[in-house]
Design a protein around this motif. Structure first.
Motif, short mmCIF file in Angstrom:
data_model
loop_
_atom_site.label_atom_id
_atom_site.label_comp_id
_atom_site.label_asym_id
_atom_site.label_seq_id
_atom_site.Cartn_x
_atom_site.Cartn_y
_atom_site.Cartn_z
N MET A 25 0.71 -1.22 0.20
CA MET A 25 -0.18 0.02 -0.24
C MET A 25 0.73 1.40 0.09
N THR A 26 2.24 1.23 0.15
CA THR A 26 3.08 2.01 0.21
C THR A 26 3.58 2.52 -1.26
N GLY A 27 3.32 1.49 -2.04
CA GLY A 27 3.79 1.60 -3.47
C GLY A 27 5.20 0.95 -3.64
N ALA A 28 5.79 0.52 -2.52
CA ALA A 28 6.88 -0.38 -2.80
C ALA A 28 6.85 -1.73 -3.33
N PRO A 49 0.74 -10.33 5.91
CA PRO A 49 -0.65 -10.12 5.74
C PRO A 49 -1.14 -8.61 5.39
N GLY A 50 -1.99 -8.51 4.60
CA GLY A 50 -2.56 -7.02 4.08
C GLY A 50 -2.77 -7.17 2.61
N PRO A 51 -3.18 -5.96 2.10
CA PRO A 51 -3.56 -5.63 1.04
C PRO A 51 -2.48 -5.56 0.14
N TYR A 52 -2.54 -6.01 -1.44
CA TYR A 52 -1.37 -5.73 -2.31
C TYR A 52 -2.12 -5.33 -3.76
N THR A 53 -1.35 -4.57 -4.41
CA THR A 53 -1.78 -4.48 -5.73
C THR A 53 -0.90 -5.26 -6.72
N VAL A 54 -1.69 -5.87 -7.69
CA VAL A 54 -0.67 -6.72 -8.70
C VAL A 54 -1.02 -6.26 -10.02
N VAL A 55 0.07 -5.84 -10.67
CA VAL A 55 0.05 -5.42 -11.93
C VAL A 55 0.75 -6.13 -12.78
#
Length: 274
Positions: A25-28, A49-55
Motif C-alpha cells: 500500500m506504500t507503493g513499494a 498479511p495485508g492488501p497488495y496491488t498486482v500489475v
C-alpha cells in the motif's frame, strides 16, 4: 506461500512472457515474477498479511491490475486468472494456415427487389484458406473459390434464372474467385482487405470491410477463428446487365448487391473429420 496467477488473453491463450509485479500500500515493490510457458505464475516468496496491488504487463498487451489480500499466517496471494487485452484490439489468431469451414460459414448476397424489399441468396459450396502472417498481420492473405451454380434463394425458378446467361452464366463461368492483395488496418479489430474478384469472366478490384470476432476451441479438438466481412458490388461492373422494368422506371432487381461473409476458419491445412 507466495503468489499464484494465470495470465490469459481474451481467447484463452497463455501469455508466456507476462511479468507480474506486486506492490504494497506504500507503493513499494515486494515481488516480481514471470509467467511460465503455460502463462502461469507460481512464486514462493512469502508475503506479510495485508492488501497488495498486482500489475500484469506483457509486450503487445495493455497492462492489467488487480487487488490481492493476504490473510494472517498464509503469506499467499491467489490472484486467479488475469485477462490481458491486446493493445489495439482483440487477440489475433495464431500465425500460419487456417482453412475455411463451409459447414459453419455463410456467403450471402442481398439485392433490392421491386424498389422496396430485398431478396437474399446464399452460395452453399465454397472453399478457402487464410494465411496469418507471423510478424505483421497486414501481410496476411486470403483466397476463396465459390461454385457459382450453388446459388440458393429458396425459389427454384429464380435460382435457375440466376444461373442462366442473364446473370451468373454458370455453364461458361463455373467459379467465382477472390484473392487478396493486401490489408490495411481500419480500427482495433477491423481491416480493409484489398483484393481481386473474378466473377462472370470479369476481374475487378474489390475491398472487403473485415471484422475479426475472436478465436476459441471447438468440440472436435481444433481451434477456430471467426470473421465477418461485407462489401457492395455493382452488377454492371461484372457485365451482368439484365433487368426488367416493372413500372414507372422501377427495376425488378436492383443494380447493387450487398455481400455478407460470416466465416469460421479452422487452424491448419485441412478440416477435421467430424
Amino acid at each position: 506461500m507466495g503468489l499464484t496467477a494465470r495470465i490469459r488473453t481474451r481467447d484463452g491463450w497463455a501469455v508466456s512472457h507476462a511479468i507480474v509485479t506486486v506492490t504494497d500500500m506504500t507503493g513499494a515493490q515486494v515481488l516480481r515474477a514471470e509467467a511460465d510457458a503455460e502463462g502461469n505464475v507460481r512464486d514462493t516468496t512469502g508475503l506479510a498479511p495485508g492488501p497488495y496491488t498486482v500489475v500484469v504487463t506483457a509486450v503487445g498487451y495493455a497492462p492489467a491490475a488487480a487487488t490481492a489480500i493476504v490473510t494472517g499466517g498464509r503469506g499467499r496471494a491467489e490472484v486467479g486468472t488475469v485477462t490481458l487485452d491486446r493493445q489495439g484490439g482483440t487477440e489475433l489468431p495464431a500465425p500460419g494456415p487456417w482453412t475455411i469451414d463451409p459447414a459453419h460459414s455463410a456467403v450471402t448476397a442481398v439485392a433490392r427487389h421491386l424498389g422496396f424489399s430485398s431478396v437474399r441468396g446464399r452460395f452453399t459450396e465454397f472453399a478457402g484458406r487464410v494465411e496469418i502472417a507471423p510478424d505483421e498481420v497486414e501481410k496476411s492473405s486470403v483466397e476463396a473459390v465459390i461454385r457459382a451454380a450453388s446459388i440458393d434463394t429458396g425459389n427454384g425458378m429464380r435460382d435457375g434464372h440466376l444461373r442462366s446467361p442473364d446473370f451468373l452464366d454458370v455453364e461458361k463461368y463455373p467459379e467465382i474467385a477472390y484473392r487478396s492483395t493486401g490489408l490495411t488496418a481500419a480500427g482495433p479489430d477491423r481491416w480493409t482487405v484489398h483484393g481481386e474478384l473474378t466473377l462472370h469472366g470479369v476481374v475487378r478490384p474489390v475491398d472487403l470491410d473485415l471484422a475479426y470476432l475472436g478465436t476459441g476451441a471447438d468440440p472436435w479438438g481444433g481451434t477456430r477463428a471467426a470473421f465477418r466481412a461485407t462489401t457492395e458490388l455493382r452488377r454492371e461492373d461484372f457485365a451482368m446487365h439484365y433487368n426488367q422494368v416493372v413500372q414507372a422506371g422501377i427495376a425488378a432487381i436492383g443494380t447493387t448487391l450487398k455481400v455478407e461473409l460470416d466465416v469460421q476458419a479452422v487452424q491448419g491445412e485441412s478440416l477435421p473429420r467430424l
